[in-house]
Design a protein around this motif. Sequence first.
Motif, mmCIF file in Angstrom:
data_model
loop_
_atom_site.group_PDB
_atom_site.id
_atom_site.type_symbol
_atom_site.label_atom_id
_atom_site.label_comp_id
_atom_site.label_asym_id
_atom_site.label_seq_id
_atom_site.Cartn_x
_atom_site.Cartn_y
_atom_site.Cartn_z
ATOM 1 N N ARG A 45 0.929 -1.098 -0.077
ATOM 2 C CA ARG A 45 0.185 0.250 0.130
ATOM 3 C C ARG A 45 0.976 1.371 -0.042
ATOM 4 O O ARG A 45 2.014 1.276 0.756
ATOM 5 C CB ARG A 45 -0.815 0.007 1.145
ATOM 6 N N LEU A 46 0.821 2.284 -0.854
ATOM 7 C CA LEU A 46 1.254 3.400 -0.987
ATOM 8 C C LEU A 46 0.619 4.459 -0.551
ATOM 9 O O LEU A 46 -0.545 4.527 -0.380
ATOM 10 C CB LEU A 46 1.673 3.615 -2.457
ATOM 11 N N ARG A 47 1.348 5.727 -0.165
ATOM 12 C CA ARG A 47 0.785 7.006 0.242
ATOM 13 C C ARG A 47 1.065 7.952 -1.053
ATOM 14 O O ARG A 47 2.316 8.107 -0.991
ATOM 15 C CB ARG A 47 0.983 7.484 1.515
ATOM 16 N N VAL A 48 0.443 8.416 -1.966
ATOM 17 C CA VAL A 48 0.860 9.133 -3.071
ATOM 18 C C VAL A 48 0.066 10.428 -2.921
ATOM 19 O O VAL A 48 -1.042 10.513 -2.796
ATOM 20 C CB VAL A 48 0.644 8.568 -4.508
ATOM 21 N N ARG A 49 0.735 11.454 -3.190
ATOM 22 C CA ARG A 49 0.422 12.881 -3.367
ATOM 23 C C ARG A 49 0.493 13.430 -5.128
ATOM 24 O O ARG A 49 1.602 13.092 -5.435
ATOM 25 C CB ARG A 49 1.234 13.768 -2.398
ATOM 26 N N ILE A 50 -0.435 13.708 -5.412
ATOM 27 C CA ILE A 50 -0.385 14.009 -6.753
ATOM 28 C C ILE A 50 -0.772 15.550 -6.745
ATOM 29 O O ILE A 50 -1.799 16.090 -6.107
ATOM 30 C CB ILE A 50 -1.313 13.454 -7.771
ATOM 31 N N VAL A 51 -0.177 16.387 -7.805
ATOM 32 C CA VAL A 51 -0.656 17.740 -8.052
ATOM 33 C C VAL A 51 -0.807 18.190 -9.369
ATOM 34 O O VAL A 51 0.144 18.593 -10.013
ATOM 35 C CB VAL A 51 0.549 18.900 -7.298
ATOM 36 N N PRO A 52 -2.011 17.936 -10.061
ATOM 37 C CA PRO A 52 -2.185 18.341 -11.316
ATOM 38 C C PRO A 52 -1.995 19.630 -11.553
ATOM 39 O O PRO A 52 -2.277 20.650 -10.514
ATOM 40 C CB PRO A 52 -3.669 17.838 -11.495
ATOM 41 N N PRO A 53 -1.455 20.376 -12.702
ATOM 42 C CA PRO A 53 -1.423 21.699 -12.896
ATOM 43 C C PRO A 53 -2.671 22.254 -12.422
ATOM 44 O O PRO A 53 -3.790 22.028 -12.776
ATOM 45 C CB PRO A 53 -1.110 22.098 -14.395
ATOM 46 N N GLY A 54 -2.729 23.621 -11.827
ATOM 47 C CA GLY A 54 -3.995 24.235 -11.364
ATOM 48 C C GLY A 54 -4.597 23.694 -10.461
ATOM 49 O O GLY A 54 -5.930 24.303 -10.248
ATOM 50 N N SER A 55 -4.161 22.815 -9.609
ATOM 51 C CA SER A 55 -4.978 21.996 -8.536
ATOM 52 C C SER A 55 -4.272 22.295 -7.207
ATOM 53 O O SER A 55 -2.899 22.315 -7.360
ATOM 54 C CB SER A 55 -4.920 20.516 -8.900
ATOM 55 N N GLY A 56 -5.042 22.048 -6.375
ATOM 56 C CA GLY A 56 -4.188 22.065 -5.046
ATOM 57 C C GLY A 56 -3.530 20.677 -4.375
ATOM 58 O O GLY A 56 -2.923 20.581 -3.448
ATOM 59 N N GLY A 57 -4.009 19.549 -5.341
ATOM 60 C CA GLY A 57 -3.580 18.357 -5.141
ATOM 61 C C GLY A 57 -4.507 17.572 -4.393
ATOM 62 O O GLY A 57 -5.274 17.799 -3.659
ATOM 63 N N MET A 58 -4.193 16.239 -4.253
ATOM 64 C CA MET A 58 -4.769 15.215 -3.401
ATOM 65 C C MET A 58 -3.675 14.032 -2.969
ATOM 66 O O MET A 58 -2.733 13.729 -3.809
ATOM 67 C CB MET A 58 -5.966 14.613 -4.127
#
Length: 148
Positions: A45-58
């Motif tokens: 199980r991973l913990r992944v942070r993504i930040v698409p352009p123009g987004s605050g991320g999740m």
Amino acid sequence: MDITTEILIDAPPARVWAVLADFATYGAWNPFMPQIFGTPQAGARLRVRIVPPGSGGMTFRPRLLTVTPERELRWRGHLLVPGLFDGEHRFRLEPTDGGQRTLFRHGESFSGLLLPVIFGARAQAATRAGFEAMNAALKRRAESAATA
């Protein structure tokens, strides 16, 4: 719904894999996925942070499905519970030019009841832009490391 991107990297798959599987260094080079915590092994199980352009991320917690060194890394994640909004993320490395270069394919398949609500044209464009930014950053990192 599927988004697939690709880029040709002037480094062998072993070098590209070394960068891709080194989750601890993502913050130093990856603008789209600046954090991954976990171990690159199937079932983890991973913990992944993504930040698409123009987004605050999740941040989300996918499970690794496939870890094949120098070939493929794939995970599946869900929003809250399976079936609402699911994503299966994949990275594939294909050797080219006798193994001296790598065709890197980066994509994700999305599904679920909330797909039309959550993942409209704007979110799709931001996700594709994020994938392409990561691809370009991976290319720079792998090529500079290969020539260092």
